[in-house]
Scaffold this motif. Structure first.
Motif, mmCIF file in Angstrom:
data_model
loop_
_atom_site.group_PDB
_atom_site.id
_atom_site.type_symbol
_atom_site.label_atom_id
_atom_site.label_comp_id
_atom_site.label_asym_id
_atom_site.label_seq_id
_atom_site.Cartn_x
_atom_site.Cartn_y
_atom_site.Cartn_z
ATOM 1 N N SER A 368 0.816 -1.211 0.000
ATOM 2 C CA SER A 368 0.000 0.000 0.000
ATOM 3 C C SER A 368 0.853 1.265 0.000
ATOM 4 O O SER A 368 0.378 2.336 -0.335
ATOM 5 C CB SER A 368 -0.912 0.027 1.233
ATOM 6 N N GLY A 369 2.129 1.095 0.405
ATOM 7 C CA GLY A 369 3.019 2.253 0.417
ATOM 8 C C GLY A 369 2.728 3.224 1.551
ATOM 9 O O GLY A 369 3.251 4.323 1.606
ATOM 10 N N VAL A 370 1.856 2.824 2.480
ATOM 11 C CA VAL A 370 1.561 3.712 3.608
ATOM 12 C C VAL A 370 2.549 3.396 4.721
ATOM 13 O O VAL A 370 2.461 2.352 5.349
ATOM 14 C CB VAL A 370 0.123 3.488 4.139
ATOM 15 N N CYS A 371 3.521 4.264 4.934
ATOM 16 C CA CYS A 371 4.564 3.968 5.921
ATOM 17 C C CYS A 371 4.512 4.945 7.077
ATOM 18 O O CYS A 371 4.118 6.084 6.927
ATOM 19 C CB CYS A 371 5.942 4.051 5.277
ATOM 20 N N SER A 372 4.933 4.457 8.205
ATOM 21 C CA SER A 372 5.025 5.339 9.358
ATOM 22 C C SER A 372 6.233 4.897 10.174
ATOM 23 O O SER A 372 6.631 3.745 10.107
ATOM 24 C CB SER A 372 3.754 5.254 10.197
ATOM 25 N N PRO A 373 6.822 5.809 10.946
ATOM 26 C CA PRO A 373 8.006 5.423 11.717
ATOM 27 C C PRO A 373 7.683 4.331 12.720
ATOM 28 O O PRO A 373 6.568 4.260 13.238
ATOM 29 C CB PRO A 373 8.389 6.706 12.450
ATOM 30 N N LEU A 374 8.671 3.478 12.964
ATOM 31 C CA LEU A 374 8.458 2.358 13.881
ATOM 32 C C LEU A 374 8.632 2.776 15.338
ATOM 33 O O LEU A 374 8.089 2.150 16.230
ATOM 34 C CB LEU A 374 9.464 1.260 13.529
ATOM 35 N N TRP A 375 9.418 3.798 15.568
ATOM 36 C CA TRP A 375 9.660 4.269 16.933
ATOM 37 C C TRP A 375 9.260 5.722 17.027
ATOM 38 O O TRP A 375 9.570 6.511 16.145
ATOM 39 C CB TRP A 375 11.154 4.161 17.287
ATOM 40 N N THR A 376 8.585 6.090 18.087
ATOM 41 C CA THR A 376 8.303 7.508 18.278
ATOM 42 C C THR A 376 9.602 8.217 18.686
ATOM 43 O O THR A 376 10.460 7.631 19.338
ATOM 44 C CB THR A 376 7.204 7.745 19.331
ATOM 45 N N ASP A 377 9.708 9.471 18.277
ATOM 46 C CA ASP A 377 10.863 10.303 18.661
ATOM 47 C C ASP A 377 10.829 10.653 20.137
ATOM 48 O O ASP A 377 11.796 11.157 20.679
ATOM 49 C CB ASP A 377 10.827 11.637 17.895
ATOM 50 N N GLU A 378 9.690 10.452 20.756
ATOM 51 C CA GLU A 378 9.567 10.840 22.157
ATOM 52 C C GLU A 378 10.483 9.994 23.040
ATOM 53 O O GLU A 378 10.907 8.910 22.654
ATOM 54 C CB GLU A 378 8.121 10.655 22.622
ATOM 55 N N THR A 379 10.749 10.494 24.228
ATOM 56 C CA THR A 379 11.535 9.754 25.213
ATOM 57 C C THR A 379 10.574 9.039 26.151
ATOM 58 O O THR A 379 9.543 9.594 26.531
ATOM 59 C CB THR A 379 12.421 10.726 26.014
ATOM 60 N N ALA A 380 10.926 7.806 26.505
ATOM 61 C CA ALA A 380 10.152 7.076 27.517
ATOM 62 C C ALA A 380 11.014 6.888 28.746
ATOM 63 O O ALA A 380 12.219 6.626 28.633
ATOM 64 C CB ALA A 380 9.707 5.725 26.979
ATOM 65 N N LEU A 381 10.410 7.038 29.909
ATOM 66 C CA LEU A 381 11.141 6.866 31.164
ATOM 67 C C LEU A 381 10.289 6.066 32.143
ATOM 68 O O LEU A 381 9.100 6.335 32.295
ATOM 69 C CB LEU A 381 11.506 8.242 31.741
ATOM 70 N N CYS A 382 10.925 5.070 32.736
ATOM 71 C CA CYS A 382 10.217 4.170 33.660
ATOM 72 C C CYS A 382 10.857 4.262 35.041
ATOM 73 O O CYS A 382 12.074 4.113 35.176
ATOM 74 C CB CYS A 382 10.312 2.728 33.130
ATOM 75 N N ARG A 434 9.990 -5.694 43.219
ATOM 76 C CA ARG A 434 9.683 -4.589 42.309
ATOM 77 C C ARG A 434 8.182 -4.666 42.061
ATOM 78 O O ARG A 434 7.681 -5.677 41.555
ATOM 79 C CB ARG A 434 10.484 -4.726 41.014
ATOM 80 N N VAL A 435 7.448 -3.630 42.410
ATOM 81 C CA VAL A 435 5.983 -3.716 42.407
ATOM 82 C C VAL A 435 5.381 -3.137 41.119
ATOM 83 O O VAL A 435 4.564 -3.785 40.477
ATOM 84 C CB VAL A 435 5.404 -3.014 43.655
ATOM 85 N N LEU A 436 5.791 -1.921 40.761
ATOM 86 C CA LEU A 436 5.214 -1.254 39.583
ATOM 87 C C LEU A 436 6.322 -0.597 38.768
ATOM 88 O O LEU A 436 7.344 -0.187 39.323
ATOM 89 C CB LEU A 436 4.233 -0.153 40.014
ATOM 90 N N GLY A 437 6.115 -0.478 37.476
ATOM 91 C CA GLY A 437 7.001 0.298 36.604
ATOM 92 C C GLY A 437 6.203 1.450 36.023
ATOM 93 O O GLY A 437 5.424 1.267 35.093
ATOM 94 N N VAL A 438 6.374 2.623 36.611
ATOM 95 C CA VAL A 438 5.576 3.783 36.215
ATOM 96 C C VAL A 438 6.280 4.426 35.023
ATOM 97 O O VAL A 438 7.386 4.943 35.157
ATOM 98 C CB VAL A 438 5.467 4.762 37.404
#
Ligand code: AMP
Ligand code: GLY
Length: 479
Positions: A368-382, A434-438
Motif C-alpha cells: 500500500s506504500g503507507v509507511c510510518s516510523p516504527l519508533w516515536t521520537d519521544e523519550t520514555a522513562l520508567c 519490584r511492584v510497579l514500573g511507572v
C-alpha cells in the motif's frame, strides 16, 4: 493465534500490552503473570517441574507461539523442546542461552569473538580466587557464574570487599550452586548503556539504546538490583554510534554462535560500559531487559508480534540478503532510498521485520506504500516502585491505589506496568520486590521524567521506595 508469555514481571506486562495491540489480535496467556496481566490478558498457573511439564501445558492449551520473558526457561531448554515439538518459540536454544546462564561461558565467547571486555579470571577453588583478588590490587567486580536474578554481582572497592564477596558466594553459598564458580573481573568506569537487538543467525534489528539503573539507591549507591528504572533513547549512546557498537559487540557474538553450530535466535542484550578507552561489554542477556523493555515498548509503534514471529520463524534471516545491513532504529523518511527501505519480496502480504528494521513500518498492507516510523521520537522513562526492603527481604500484601488516576493524568502518555502485584477481588496488592514500573512518554527526557514522577506521586503504595534520580544522568549528558 494463541501466545504464551512466560514470566511475571513488568517486562511481561509490557509484552502482553504491546502484543495485544497486534493486527493478529492474538489470544494471550501469561504464566504465571501478575495483577496487570490478569486485567489485560489471561493468567495461567505456571506448571512447576521443568520443561517437560511446560511442554504438556503448551500442548494442552494449544499454544501456537511461546515467548519466554525471563531467562530461566530458555536456559532450561524451552526453545529446544518447542523446536522438537514444532511449536514456534522466541528465544535462543539452551546452549546459546548460556551467554546469560553462565558468566564464564559469556566471557569465553567474548574472548573467542574478540569482543572488548574487562580482564577477568574464572575460579572454582576458593583459595585460588582469594589469592587472585588480593594480588590484583584494584577495584573488582566479583560475579557468581550462574543465574542470580541480577543480584549476583558485587562491586568491590578493595581486596577485603572482594574476599567477603567470594566467601559469601563460594563458601557460604549465598547463591547456591550459581556461586560455586566465580568470575573476577576488573572494575571499569564509564557510562553504562543497554543495547538490544532482535537477532536471527547473523541478521539483527537494533532497538534504540536504553539506560538502566541497577543500583538500589540514588546516585548509583546501594546493592545491585534487577533494575530500578530506565529511559530510552539514551543520550550517551547516540544513534550515529549504534552500528559501530553492533559491529564491535553483537555481530561477533552472532558469528561465533553460528560457528559453534548453534545460530542465535531471539533478543541479544548487551550491557555495555562506555569507558575512556572505548566500549566494553559487561554482560549479555538473552531476553528483553526489565525495566528497559517497558521504556522501549512504550516508544514502539510497529506490530511487535510480527517482529517476534519473523525472528522465531527465520524470516528475519531470510530477508537479510534483500534488506542489507541493519540500520539504526530511528525512522528515516519513507522511501528515502536506503537499502532497508525496500520491502523484500518474500511472497507475503506484509513486510518482513527486516524491512521494518527499526526504521519504518507499513501501516497498511505491504504494497500500500503507507509507511510510518516504527519508533516515536519521544523519550520514555520508567521509574520502578519497589517494596521497602528490596532487594533484600521485603514487605508484601499492601493494597495499591491510584493507578487508573495516574494513567489518566496525561492520557496516552502514562502506563503503569505491574510487576510484583496480584489482583484479588477487584483490588491490586503488592506481592513482589519490584511492584510497579511507572512509565511516561515525553517530548524529551525532562518531560518524560516530570510526567513519570508526577504519576509516581499519585500512586498509593505504603512505604514504597523508588529512586528519585532516574533520568538525571541523561540530563547531565545534554549539558
Ligand atoms: P552484570 O550482570 O555482569 O551486568 O553486572 C551487573 C551490574 O554490575 C552491571 O550492570 C554493572 O553496573 C556492574 N558491573 C558488572 N561488571 C562490571 C565491571 N567490570 N565494572 C564495573 N561495573 C560492573
Ligand atoms: N535490567 C537489567 C536486566 O534486565 O537484566
Amino acid at each position: 493465534m494463541r501466545i504464551l508469555i512466560i514470566g511475571s514481571g513488568g517486562r511481561e506486562h509490557a509484552l502482553a500490552w504491546k502484543l495485544g495491540q497486534s493486527r493478529e489480535k492474538p489470544d494471550i496467556l501469561v504464566a504465571p503473570g501478575n495483577g496487570g496481566t490478569a486485567l489485560e490478558a489471561r493468567n495461567a498457573d505456571l506448571p512447576s517441574g521443568g520443561v517437560d511439564r511446560l511442554m504438556e501445558f503448551i500442548r494442552e492449551h494449544k499454544v501456537d507461539f511461546v515467548i519466554p520473558g525471563t531467562e530461566l526457561p530458555l536456559v532450561n531448554g524451552i526453545a529446544d523442546a518447542c523446536a522438537r515439538a514444532g511449536v514456534l518459540c522466541f528465544g535462543p536454544a539452551a546452549y546459546a542461552a548460556r551467554l546469560e546462564g553462565s558468566k564464564s561461558f559469556a566471557k569465553e565467547v567474548m574472548r573467542e569473538a574478540g569482543v572488548p571486555t574487562a580482564d577477568f579470571a574464572v575460579f572454582n577453588d576458593y583459595a585460588a580466587a582469594e589469592k587472585y583478588a588480593r594480588g590484583r590490587k584494584r577495584p573488582l567486580a566479583v560475579k557468581a557464574d550462574g543465574l542470580a536474578a541480577g543480584k549476583g554481582v558485587v562491586m568491590a572497592a578493595g581486596a577485603e570487599d572482594a574476599v567477603a564477596a567470594l566467601r559469601g558466594m563460594m563458601l557460604e553459598k549465598r547463591f547456591g550452586p550459581a556461586g560455586e564458580t566465580v568470575v573476577i573481573e576488573d572494575a571499569l568506569t564509564g557510562e553504562e548503556v543497554s543495547l538490544l537487538a532482535v537477532c536471527r543467525e547473523e541478521a539483527l534489528v537494533l532497538l534504540p539504546a536504553a539506560r538502566d539503573h541497577k543500583r538500589a539507591l540514588d546516585g548509583d549507591n546501594g546493592p545491585n538490583t534487577g533494575g530500578m528504572g530506565a529511559y530510552s533513547p539514551a543520550p550517551v549512546l547516540p544513534e550515529s554510534r549504534m552500528e559501530e557498537i553492533a559491529d564491535l559487540v553483537l555481530r561477533p557474538v552472532l558469528k561465533t554462535m553460528k560457528k559453534r553450530g548453534v545460530p542465535y535466535s531471539g533478543v541479544l542484550y548487551a550491557g555495555l560500559m562506555l569507558t575512556a578507552d572505548g566500549p566494553r561489554a559487561l554482560e549479555f542477556n538473552v531476553r528483553f531487559g526489565d525495566p528497559e523493555c517497558q521504556a522501549l515498548l512504550m516508544r514502539f509503534k510497529g506490530d511487535l508480534l510480527e517482529l517476534l514471529i519473523d525472528c522465531a520463524s527465520g524470516r528475519l534471516n531470510d530477508a537479510r540478503g534483500t534488506a542489507g545491513k541493519a540500520h539504526p532504529p530511528q525512522a528515516a523518511g519513507c522511501g528515502s532510498g536506503r537499502p532497508g527501505n525496500t520491502l523484500p519480496r518474500t511472497g507475503s502480504t506484509r513486510p518482513s521485520a527486516l524491512a521494518l528494521n527499526g526504521l519504518q513500518a507499513c501501516a497498511g498492507p505491504a504494497d500500500s506504500g503507507v509507511c510510518s516510523p516504527l519508533w516515536t521520537d519521544e523519550t520514555a522513562l520508567c521509574v520502578v516502585m519497589a517494596a521497602e526492603g528490596y532487594p533484600g527481604e521485603y514487605r508484601k500484601g499492601m493494597t495499591i491505589g491510584g493507578i487508573d488516576e495516574a494513567e489518566a493524568g496525561v492520557p496516552g502518555k502514562i502506563k503503569i506496568f505491574h510487576a510484583g502485584t496480584v489482583a484479588e477481588q477487584g483490588r491490586i496488592r503488592a506481592s513482589g520486590g519490584r511492584v510497579l514500573g511507572v512509565t511516561a512518554l515525553g517530548a524529551d527526557l525532562r518531560e518524560a521524567q516530570e510526567r513519570a514522577y508526577a504519576a509516581v506521586a499519585g500512586i498509593r503504595l505504603e512505604r514504597a521506595f523508588f529512586r528519585r534520580d532516574i533520568g538525571d544522568g541523561g540530563l547531565r549528558a545534554f549539558k
